[in-house]
Design a protein around this motif. Structure first.
Motif, mmCIF file in Angstrom:
data_model
loop_
_atom_site.group_PDB
_atom_site.id
_atom_site.type_symbol
_atom_site.label_atom_id
_atom_site.label_comp_id
_atom_site.label_asym_id
_atom_site.label_seq_id
_atom_site.Cartn_x
_atom_site.Cartn_y
_atom_site.Cartn_z
ATOM 1 N N GLN A 23 -29.280 -48.268 17.446
ATOM 2 C CA GLN A 23 -30.195 -47.755 16.429
ATOM 3 C C GLN A 23 -29.537 -46.686 15.551
ATOM 4 O O GLN A 23 -29.825 -46.589 14.363
ATOM 5 N N PHE A 24 -28.653 -45.890 16.117
ATOM 6 C CA PHE A 24 -28.007 -44.806 15.376
ATOM 7 C C PHE A 24 -26.546 -45.121 15.070
ATOM 8 O O PHE A 24 -25.732 -44.216 14.889
ATOM 9 N N GLU A 25 -26.199 -46.412 14.991
ATOM 10 C CA GLU A 25 -24.845 -46.793 14.574
ATOM 11 C C GLU A 25 -24.569 -46.241 13.168
ATOM 12 O O GLU A 25 -23.441 -45.886 12.844
ATOM 13 N N TYR A 26 -25.616 -46.185 12.357
ATOM 14 C CA TYR A 26 -25.544 -45.557 11.042
ATOM 15 C C TYR A 26 -26.331 -44.251 11.092
ATOM 16 O O TYR A 26 -27.481 -44.243 11.551
ATOM 17 N N VAL A 27 -25.738 -43.164 10.613
ATOM 18 C CA VAL A 27 -26.433 -41.874 10.592
ATOM 19 C C VAL A 27 -27.649 -42.016 9.675
ATOM 20 O O VAL A 27 -27.521 -42.499 8.549
ATOM 21 N N ARG A 29 -28.479 -33.309 5.831
ATOM 22 C CA ARG A 29 -27.274 -32.517 6.091
ATOM 23 C C ARG A 29 -26.312 -33.238 7.027
ATOM 24 O O ARG A 29 -25.323 -32.658 7.490
ATOM 25 N N GLY A 30 -26.578 -34.488 7.324
ATOM 26 C CA GLY A 30 -25.700 -35.256 8.187
ATOM 27 C C GLY A 30 -25.992 -35.032 9.659
ATOM 28 O O GLY A 30 -27.097 -34.642 10.027
ATOM 29 N N ALA A 51 -20.779 -36.075 10.659
ATOM 30 C CA ALA A 51 -20.879 -37.352 9.964
ATOM 31 C C ALA A 51 -21.924 -37.229 8.859
ATOM 32 O O ALA A 51 -22.956 -36.583 9.048
ATOM 33 N N ALA A 52 -21.650 -37.815 7.712
ATOM 34 C CA ALA A 52 -22.554 -37.729 6.564
ATOM 35 C C ALA A 52 -23.707 -38.722 6.704
ATOM 36 O O ALA A 52 -23.599 -39.717 7.433
ATOM 37 N N PRO A 53 -24.815 -38.476 6.011
ATOM 38 C CA PRO A 53 -25.937 -39.428 6.047
ATOM 39 C C PRO A 53 -25.482 -40.815 5.590
ATOM 40 O O PRO A 53 -24.752 -40.943 4.608
ATOM 41 N N LEU A 113 -20.220 -41.547 26.663
ATOM 42 C CA LEU A 113 -21.491 -40.991 26.227
ATOM 43 C C LEU A 113 -21.326 -40.537 24.786
ATOM 44 O O LEU A 113 -20.370 -39.819 24.461
ATOM 45 N N VAL A 114 -22.232 -40.995 23.923
ATOM 46 C CA VAL A 114 -22.235 -40.577 22.517
ATOM 47 C C VAL A 114 -23.561 -39.848 22.290
ATOM 48 O O VAL A 114 -24.628 -40.379 22.611
ATOM 49 N N VAL A 115 -23.475 -38.637 21.757
ATOM 50 C CA VAL A 115 -24.666 -37.832 21.466
ATOM 51 C C VAL A 115 -24.641 -37.533 19.978
ATOM 52 O O VAL A 115 -23.618 -37.102 19.440
ATOM 53 N N ILE A 116 -25.773 -37.774 19.293
ATOM 54 C CA ILE A 116 -25.864 -37.505 17.866
ATOM 55 C C ILE A 116 -27.115 -36.658 17.627
ATOM 56 O O ILE A 116 -28.162 -36.913 18.211
ATOM 57 N N GLU A 117 -26.963 -35.634 16.776
ATOM 58 C CA GLU A 117 -28.110 -34.780 16.464
ATOM 59 C C GLU A 117 -28.002 -34.325 15.016
ATOM 60 O O GLU A 117 -26.906 -34.218 14.469
ATOM 61 N N PRO A 118 -29.141 -34.059 14.369
ATOM 62 C CA PRO A 118 -29.099 -33.609 12.977
ATOM 63 C C PRO A 118 -28.323 -32.295 12.845
ATOM 64 O O PRO A 118 -28.384 -31.447 13.728
ATOM 65 N N ALA A 119 -27.595 -32.176 11.735
ATOM 66 C CA ALA A 119 -26.804 -30.954 11.497
ATOM 67 C C ALA A 119 -27.711 -29.825 11.018
ATOM 68 O O ALA A 119 -28.761 -30.022 10.508
#
Length: 117
Positions: A24-28, A34-35, A88-90, A111-117
């Motif tokens: 689902q979050f393969e694309y930011v 703010r990425g 990573a940019a939007p 493990l990959v963790v992504i969170e809004p900047a």
């Protein structure tokens, strides 16, 4: 904060395995104006695996060895695995390319963790 743990047994000489394909979050998300801050932790059961990380048109990490000595099926943690952290940019695509280069069949855990900047 979305996270994606993965564990994959690689075949001998497998090239270009991307565990984030179809996530689902393969694309930011474009709504994260703010990425995003992305953290990647990987570990393998042997030392003959390589990892390249890209986001959009930017190469974060050239193909480099993945930390060896892991136990198959065990998610790595920052306590014992050095994370790769980057912005990573939007709309950017997150891509991991994992290669097995010795004709063996290791297991790669991550493990990959992504969170809004």
């Amino acid at each position: 904060m979305p996270s994606f743990p993965f564990s994959q047994a690689l075949t001998a000489n497998q090239l270009g395995f991307n565990p984030l394909s179809g996530w689902q979050f393969e694309y930011v998300p474009g709504t994260w104006v703010r990425g995003a801050v992305v953290q990647v932790l990987t570990r393998s059961t042997d030392v003959n695996t390589r990892l390249a990380i890209t986001t959009g048109s930017q190469t974060i990490q050239e193909r480099a060895p993945i930390q060896g000595g892991g136990t198959a099926g065990t998610t790595p943690s920052p306590l014992n695995t050095a994370p790769v952290t980057f912005m990573a940019a939007p709309g950017d695509r997150l891509k991991l390319a994992i290669d097995e280069v010795a004709g063996e069949t290791p297991t790669v855990d991550g493990l990959v963790v992504i969170e809004p900047a």
